[in-house]
Design a protein around this motif. Structure first.
Motif, PDB file in Angstrom:
ATOM      1  N   LEU A 124     -52.640   6.559  13.469  1.00 32.94           N
ATOM      2  CA  LEU A 124     -53.730   7.437  13.862  1.00 32.94           C
ATOM      3  C   LEU A 124     -55.077   6.747  13.647  1.00 32.94           C
ATOM      4  N   PRO A 125     -56.145   7.304  14.193  1.00 32.41           N
ATOM      5  CA  PRO A 125     -57.472   6.729  13.957  1.00 32.41           C
ATOM      6  C   PRO A 125     -57.831   6.734  12.475  1.00 32.41           C
ATOM      7  N   ALA A 126     -58.842   5.929  12.128  1.00 37.11           N
ATOM      8  CA  ALA A 126     -59.379   5.837  10.767  1.00 37.11           C
ATOM      9  C   ALA A 126     -58.329   5.350   9.777  1.00 37.11           C
ATOM     10  N   ASP A 127     -57.403   4.484  10.235  1.00 35.12           N
ATOM     11  CA  ASP A 127     -56.389   3.873   9.374  1.00 35.12           C
ATOM     12  C   ASP A 127     -55.470   4.898   8.715  1.00 35.12           C
ATOM     13  N   GLY A 152     -44.655  12.330   5.648  1.00 29.94           N
ATOM     14  CA  GLY A 152     -45.493  11.460   4.840  1.00 29.94           C
ATOM     15  C   GLY A 152     -46.740  11.052   5.608  1.00 29.94           C
ATOM     16  N   ILE A 153     -47.857  10.907   4.920  1.00 24.99           N
ATOM     17  CA  ILE A 153     -49.088  10.453   5.561  1.00 24.99           C
ATOM     18  C   ILE A 153     -49.758   9.435   4.647  1.00 24.99           C
ATOM     19  N   ARG A 154     -50.263   8.371   5.244  1.00 28.00           N
ATOM     20  CA  ARG A 154     -50.857   7.266   4.490  1.00 28.00           C
ATOM     21  C   ARG A 154     -52.248   6.968   5.022  1.00 28.00           C
ATOM     22  N   LYS A 155     -53.145   6.597   4.116  1.00 25.72           N
ATOM     23  CA  LYS A 155     -54.520   6.235   4.479  1.00 25.72           C
ATOM     24  C   LYS A 155     -54.880   4.917   3.804  1.00 25.72           C
TER      25      LYS A 155
END
Length: 790
Positions: free
Chosen positions: A689-692, A721-724
């Motif tokens: 996704l956008p913004a890493d 799960g979501i990662r930034k």
């Protein structure tokens, strides 16, 4: 049935034909300084007019690339972090093929000082003889233990008791860094001290060669822990917190010089595992039943420390000394509300049974390893290792009954004491020598020693004094020595490969019940042949075949006749007379690797003799479950694994496993036979996704299946799960929700002629948030041709 499986396996041949009209692009990417191949370099196929990306891929372990396009006007861009990007537009198309030859990437000195690599490998890779699952990219494993990680791997299932199944069958041998470990032994939830952030990858080997220990009828799972090989100081810190309690801190640090590589890992944490349960025991002769509905909570404090050092005597010889200390402190509480009912469904009596358990589980392991590389040929080496380990368990439980209704229930208290100790030693030597470039010889041996002592007692509280029940208490000793010797020979040509192997293992196993003097000694020698072959039909399609014979020796806790008395109407005990299982395993696999997707499909068959299965029988209204050898099991299955990238920001992994089994044998002098099947599927969607930000959504389904006595219900579950990435990827934040809908419910039912038993268990939803930071300096970023790791 089998004809349809064969058709599905070779479906990918048709896919290869369908794409035959496209332009096929090949080449090899290498490091200009070391001349080593570069793995995972990014290759983009661009439209010359618009500059839009038409397709993309990454290079393989040997630096090779494969792409296909229907466009007639395209260019290529090849890049890798820390290297100058190459743009190619001057090439010739001959017979719908473009051979780029060798593409050299030069280091970008301006970027090298700032690069921090955070592991960009695909989730699953397919190798010649194994499947590799890279934990670093599995977002839903944040804060998870090794058992949770294994449960996320295609075709692997871990039930609530911690039993590991591969393709629906037990008897799996679990290794740490390719060797047996105290962390994979029977004693409790030992793998729980290994957290996901400590694991680099998990290798699943369904048909091992003779080089591997023959233990494990359904295959081998090898957990590879992180160990950085880059020069300088490198490390990472990971902090996790979650609901219910799931708090952990992980720290790893490596320092690599020309002569030394010092590596360490530290993990500490605290977690809570709640559980809801229900059991119903019915007496079919008189229609009465006993119900138990309640909940339990297990709390674990854990500590895990790994320290080690590689000493490079010279360029060809290295000595490794490493040690591992792990500790678990367990407290467990349960409350069961019992009710006794008449045939007319009238409540006769009710009582509450409370449990309080305390246990300490210290574990040690130490290893000395020597590797010598010979200068005449690459991959010509001698590896010698010695491993020692010990594990102890000091556990005490108290149970109390409190009447709630009627006169049939009496106040009572019981206590169990378990003093357990285990020592294991493994001595191993492996020698590998290539001949004439295409031939390789492997030979070696292993000697394994295991000694266990277990003192177990059950006591009743009488007039304020604990009185031991002799019939439910005993001292149990267990000893097993295994000598193994193997040899393999392999030929690997450009298209055809063949590997033959033979392993001999001699086993000396003995058990003794001290109080009764009952002993069981088993001495047997077995030969375990293996055969593996492969043929490359085209550049993107190959076929592999394999055969191996395996053994599953009785585990200590399957032999030890102690009782679990949480529910005194449904108890489990070991069987000192248990014999090993033997499996003949056959497998054929087709692997199709296209620029836009990959597909792997396997047909397998396993013939298992002296099959070990849990059997439940009733004595005086109490259901007793015990493992027994009952008959044979023939399993035929199909496994399909696929990966496709519809767009640059969306990746899909799909896994499907189906098997059909035919059970037959004799139980209590009566012949039995039945057929059944089971299947599982898993779909993983990963979005950049956008913004890493990266999002991962996993759906998993396990079908119902039948065993000798039990009908096991199926279930579906979902993980998110979501990662930034933060600060240019130096910091990574993860949020995971495992079992989003709390739907992983395990139900099974036994129906016999005179009794039935229903069981229900639910663990629930787990939410975890984690933050990790990786660091490195000095020559850490100099690419050496090996995989870059966390």
């Amino acid at each position: 049935m089998r004809l349809s499986l064969i058709c599905i396996l070779f479906f990918s041949i048709g896919l290869n034909t369908a794409f035959s009209q496209e332009v096929e692009i090949t080449g090899k990417v290498i490091d200009g300084k070391s001349q080593a191949p570069i793995e995972f370099a990014t290759v983009k196929l661009l439209d010359k007019v618009t500059g839009n990306m038409l397709a993309g891929t990454t290079t393989q372990a040997d630096g090779t690339l494969l792409l296909a396009t229907s466009s007639e006007n395209f260019s290529l861009e090849i890049s890798f972090m820390g290297f100058i990007t190459q743009e190619l537009s001057d090439f010739e198309v001959i017979n719908n093929k473009v051979d780029l030859g060798t593409i050299v990437l030069e280091e970008d000195s301006k970027l090298m000082d700032e690069v921090v690599v955070q592991g960009a490998k695909s989730t699953t890779e397919f190798k010649l003889d194994k499947r590799v699952f890279n934990v670093g990219q599995d977002l839903s494993s944040t804060g998870a233990s090794a058992l949770d990680v294994l449960n996320n791997i295609p075709s692997v299932n871990v039930n609530i008791e911690g039993q590991i199944l591969l393709r629906g069958t037990g008897g799996v041998q679990v290794l740490i860094n390719g060797k047996p470990s105290v962390l994979t032994s029977d004693g409790g939830n030992a793998l729980g001290t290994v957290t996901a952030d400590m694991i680099e990858r998990v290798e699943v080997i369904t048909n091992p060669s003779a080089k591997y220990n023959a233990e494990g009828t359904s295959g081998i799972i090898n957990i590879v822990l992180k160990k950085d090989e880059k020069k300088g100081i490198n490390g990472s810190v990971t902090l996790n917190t979650g609901v219910p309690n799931n708090h952990s801190l992980g720290f790893s640090l490596n320092k690599r010089t020309d002569r030394f590589n010092i590596f360490s890992q530290l993990g500490v944490g605290y977690r809570t595992m709640p559980e809801d349960f229900e059991t119903i025991n019915r007496n079919l002769s008189d229609g009465t039943r006993v119900e138990n509905i309640g909940d339990a909570e297990k709390n674990e404090k854990f500590f895990n420390l790994i320290l080690g050092s590689d000493f490079y005597i010279n360029d060809k010889n290295v000595i490794t000394l490493s040690g591992n200390y792990a500790f678990e402190g367990e407290t467990e509480y349960s409350t069961g509300n019992f009710g006794s009912y008449s045939a007319a469904n009238t409540l006769l009596s009710g009582w509450t049974r409370n449990e309080s358990t305390i246990a300490d589980n210290p574990k040690w392991q130490y290893e000395l390893q020597y590797k010598s590389d010979f200068s005449d040929k690459e991959d010509h080496f001698l590896l010698i290792s010695a491993i020692g380990s010990s594990f102890a368990k000091d556990q005490s439980s108290e149970f109390g009954n409190t009447p709630t209704f009627g006169e049939g229930a009496q106040t009572s208290q019981q206590q169990t004491q378990n003093d357990f100790s285990q020592a294991e030693y493994t001595f191993q030597a492996d020698y590998t020598r290539p001949f004439a470039e295409k031939f390789t010889l492997e030979t070696g041996g292993q000697y394994f020693i295991s000694k266990v002592k277990n003192n177990y007692s059950i006591s009743d509280l009488e007039d304020g004094i604990w009185v031991v029940i002799p019939t439910l208490s005993n001292d149990f000793d267990y000893s097993q020595n295994v000598l193994g010797i193997y040899g393999t020979g392999a030929y690997e040509g450009d298209k055809f490969g063949l590997k033959l192997g033979l392993r001999m293992e001699s086993t000396d196993l003995s058990t003794e019940l001290k109080q009764t003097g009952e002993s069981n000694n088993q001495n047997f020698t077995n030969l375990f042949p293996t055969l593996h072959t492969s043929y490359k039909l085209t550049k993107g399609f190959s076929v592999q075949g394999g055969y191996s014979r395996r053994i599953s020796r009785p585990r200590f806790f399957d032999l030890n006749p102690f009782y679990n008395i949480r529910n005194t109407y449904s108890v489990r005990t070991g069987n000192p007379n248990l014999l090993p299982e033997y499996t003949d395993s056959y497998e054929v696999t087709g692997i199709f690797d296209h620029a836009l997707f990959s597909l792997s499909s396997s047909i397998y068959h396993r013939y298992i003799t002296q099959t070990v299965e849990d059997v439940t029988f009733s004595e005086n209204g109490i259901n007793i479950t015990m493992p027994m050898n009952i008959g044979t099991n023939q399993v035929t299955g199909l496994e399909v694994n696929g990966k496709v990238t519809p767009t640059q920001w969306w990746g899909i992994n799909a896994d499907f496993n189906y098997n059909y089994f035919d059970r037959s044998g004799t139980y209590e002098s009566t012949l039995f036979g039945f057929t059944s099947s089971q299947w599982s599927s898993k779909l993983t969607n990963k979005f950049d996704l956008p913004a890493d930000f990266t999002l991962e959504i996993v759906g998993d389904y396990r079908s119902s299946f039948q065993t000798f006595q039990r009908t096991n219900k199926g279930y579906a579950l979902a993980d998110i799960g979501i990662r930034k990435k933060i600060i240019k990827g130096k910091v990574i934040a993860n949020l995971s929700v495992r079992d989003v809908f709390a739907s992983r419910v395990q139900k099974n039912e036994i129906v016999s002629t005179d009794f039935s038993q229903y069981s229900y268990r639910l663990r629930g939803r787990f939410i975890t948030f984690g933050v990790s930071f990786g660091f490195g300096k000095g020559e850490a970023m100099e690419f050496s041709g090996t995989r870059r790791r966390f």
